[in-house]
Write a protein that holds these residues in place. Structure first.
Motif, PDB file in Angstrom:
ATOM      1  N   MET A   1     -87.239  40.007  25.770  1.00 23.21           N
ATOM      2  CA  MET A   1     -86.494  38.754  25.715  1.00 23.21           C
ATOM      3  C   MET A   1     -85.090  38.929  26.309  1.00 23.21           C
ATOM      4  SD  MET A   1     -88.375  36.438  24.590  1.00 23.21           S
ATOM      5  CE  MET A   1     -90.055  36.971  24.664  1.00 23.21           C
ATOM      6  N   VAL A   2     -84.458  40.057  26.024  1.00 19.93           N
ATOM      7  CA  VAL A   2     -83.120  40.326  26.572  1.00 19.93           C
ATOM      8  C   VAL A   2     -83.196  40.442  28.094  1.00 19.93           C
ATOM      9  CG1 VAL A   2     -81.261  42.028  26.683  1.00 19.93           C
ATOM     10  CG2 VAL A   2     -82.218  41.364  24.473  1.00 19.93           C
ATOM     11  N   VAL A   3     -84.171  41.186  28.591  1.00 23.41           N
ATOM     12  CA  VAL A   3     -84.332  41.351  30.039  1.00 23.41           C
ATOM     13  C   VAL A   3     -84.626  40.009  30.699  1.00 23.41           C
ATOM     14  CG1 VAL A   3     -85.808  42.360  31.822  1.00 23.41           C
ATOM     15  CG2 VAL A   3     -84.992  43.764  29.927  1.00 23.41           C
ATOM     16  N   ALA A   4     -85.498  39.210  30.114  1.00 19.61           N
ATOM     17  CA  ALA A   4     -85.831  37.902  30.685  1.00 19.61           C
ATOM     18  C   ALA A   4     -84.603  36.987  30.704  1.00 19.61           C
ATOM     19  CB  ALA A   4     -86.960  37.252  29.893  1.00 19.61           C
ATOM     20  N   SER A   5     -83.792  37.031  29.670  1.00 23.01           N
ATOM     21  CA  SER A   5     -82.577  36.211  29.629  1.00 23.01           C
ATOM     22  C   SER A   5     -81.599  36.625  30.719  1.00 23.01           C
ATOM     23  CB  SER A   5     -81.902  36.326  28.270  1.00 23.01           C
ATOM     24  OG  SER A   5     -82.751  35.867  27.252  1.00 23.01           O
ATOM     25  N   CYS A   6     -81.415  37.929  30.882  1.00 24.90           N
ATOM     26  CA  CYS A   6     -80.519  38.422  31.941  1.00 24.90           C
ATOM     27  C   CYS A   6     -81.039  38.023  33.315  1.00 24.90           C
ATOM     28  CB  CYS A   6     -80.363  39.932  31.842  1.00 24.90           C
ATOM     29  SG  CYS A   6     -79.465  40.462  30.376  1.00 24.90           S
ATOM     30  N   TRP A   7     -82.328  38.123  33.518  1.00 26.74           N
ATOM     31  CA  TRP A   7     -82.925  37.756  34.799  1.00 26.74           C
ATOM     32  C   TRP A   7     -82.695  36.274  35.086  1.00 26.74           C
ATOM     33  CZ3 TRP A   7     -86.710  34.382  36.404  1.00 26.74           C
ATOM     34  CH2 TRP A   7     -87.121  34.529  37.729  1.00 26.74           C
ATOM     35  N   LEU A   8     -82.840  35.427  34.088  1.00 29.06           N
ATOM     36  CA  LEU A   8     -82.625  33.995  34.282  1.00 29.06           C
ATOM     37  C   LEU A   8     -81.176  33.688  34.637  1.00 29.06           C
ATOM     38  CD1 LEU A   8     -84.818  32.427  31.472  1.00 29.06           C
ATOM     39  CD2 LEU A   8     -85.164  32.262  33.939  1.00 29.06           C
ATOM     40  N   ILE A   9     -80.245  34.397  34.018  1.00 27.33           N
ATOM     41  CA  ILE A   9     -78.827  34.185  34.326  1.00 27.33           C
ATOM     42  C   ILE A   9     -78.545  34.556  35.773  1.00 27.33           C
ATOM     43  CG2 ILE A   9     -76.491  35.022  33.853  1.00 27.33           C
ATOM     44  CD1 ILE A   9     -77.397  35.266  30.885  1.00 27.33           C
ATOM     45  N   VAL A  10     -79.066  35.691  36.217  1.00 27.23           N
ATOM     46  CA  VAL A  10     -78.849  36.127  37.597  1.00 27.23           C
ATOM     47  C   VAL A  10     -79.546  35.194  38.578  1.00 27.23           C
ATOM     48  CG1 VAL A  10     -79.342  37.968  39.246  1.00 27.23           C
ATOM     49  CG2 VAL A  10     -78.443  38.527  36.994  1.00 27.23           C
ATOM     50  N   ALA A  11     -80.758  34.786  38.271  1.00 27.50           N
ATOM     51  CA  ALA A  11     -81.511  33.903  39.171  1.00 27.50           C
ATOM     52  C   ALA A  11     -80.862  32.523  39.287  1.00 27.50           C
ATOM     53  CB  ALA A  11     -82.948  33.762  38.688  1.00 27.50           C
ATOM     54  N   ARG A  12     -80.177  32.091  38.255  1.00 23.48           N
ATOM     55  CA  ARG A  12     -79.547  30.771  38.242  1.00 23.48           C
ATOM     56  C   ARG A  12     -78.176  30.776  38.917  1.00 23.48           C
ATOM     57  NH1 ARG A  12     -77.867  26.264  36.157  1.00 23.48           N
ATOM     58  NH2 ARG A  12     -76.818  25.833  34.251  1.00 23.48           N
TER      59      ARG A  12
ATOM     60  N   GLN B   1     -72.966  29.864  37.056  1.00 26.02           N
ATOM     61  CA  GLN B   1     -73.425  31.109  36.441  1.00 26.02           C
ATOM     62  C   GLN B   1     -73.981  30.718  35.075  1.00 26.02           C
ATOM     63  OE1 GLN B   1     -69.771  33.333  37.050  1.00 26.02           O
ATOM     64  NE2 GLN B   1     -70.806  34.592  38.570  1.00 26.02           N
ATOM     65  N   LEU B   2     -73.322  31.089  34.003  1.00 30.06           N
ATOM     66  CA  LEU B   2     -73.764  30.620  32.693  1.00 30.06           C
ATOM     67  C   LEU B   2     -73.491  29.127  32.546  1.00 30.06           C
ATOM     68  CD1 LEU B   2     -72.629  33.460  30.286  1.00 30.06           C
ATOM     69  CD2 LEU B   2     -74.940  32.839  30.939  1.00 30.06           C
ATOM     70  N   ARG B   3     -72.410  28.696  33.142  1.00 29.87           N
ATOM     71  CA  ARG B   3     -72.080  27.267  33.165  1.00 29.87           C
ATOM     72  C   ARG B   3     -71.662  26.911  34.580  1.00 29.87           C
ATOM     73  NH1 ARG B   3     -66.453  26.441  32.847  1.00 29.87           N
ATOM     74  NH2 ARG B   3     -65.326  28.388  32.539  1.00 29.87           N
ATOM     75  N   GLN B   4     -71.559  25.646  34.837  1.00 31.59           N
ATOM     76  CA  GLN B   4     -71.178  25.181  36.175  1.00 31.59           C
ATOM     77  C   GLN B   4     -69.707  24.810  36.192  1.00 31.59           C
ATOM     78  OE1 GLN B   4     -74.001  22.727  38.250  1.00 31.59           O
ATOM     79  NE2 GLN B   4     -72.391  21.336  38.871  1.00 31.59           N
ATOM     80  N   ARG B   5     -69.028  25.195  37.267  1.00 34.97           N
ATOM     81  CA  ARG B   5     -67.599  24.892  37.405  1.00 34.97           C
ATOM     82  C   ARG B   5     -67.340  24.363  38.799  1.00 34.97           C
ATOM     83  NH1 ARG B   5     -62.555  29.082  36.558  1.00 34.97           N
ATOM     84  NH2 ARG B   5     -60.914  27.569  37.025  1.00 34.97           N
TER      85      ARG B   5
END
Length: 108
Positions: free
Chosen positions: A27-38, A52-56
């Motif tokens: 779950m931790v790896v999948a969350s990190c992957w989603l952050i990088v992919a986004r 990144q985590l949020r849009q600016r």
């Protein structure tokens, strides 16, 4: 949603402790992957959108300078704002600085 169900089932049921640890690690790896992919940067005539985590959204009027960190060609790029803050631009490399400046000055 599937990941949440999988996590709840693995933690709540009677399974081997290794399966639980593996589930949490996945779950931790999948969350990190989603952050990088986004993560991405979108540049237009009005400013920069950094996601990144949020849009600016950063209007060009707030940008004091663009700069490459480290390697001028392949290194990451960042912008220095008028208030002194520095914002990294994911997906933009040093070789893209000329194009970034051209858009900043109003060229397309």
């Amino acid at each position: 949603m599937v990941a949440v169900v999988f996590f709840v089932v693995a933690v709540a049921t009677d399974v081997h402790w290794g399966t639980r640890v593996s589930t949490v690690c996945n779950m931790v790896v999948a969350s990190c992957w989603l952050i990088v992919a986004r993560s991405r940067t979108v540049v237009d005539g009005e400013g920069i959108v950094v996601r990144q985590l949020r849009q600016r959204r950063i209007p060009w009027s707030e940008v004091a300078a663009t700069q490459a960190a480290g390697d001028r060609v392949l290194g990451p790029t960042r912008v220095r704002l008028r208030d002194g803050d520095v914002v990294g631009l994911p997906g933009v490399r040093g070789r893209d600085l000329d194009r970034l400046e051209q858009i900043r000055r109003g060229g397309r």
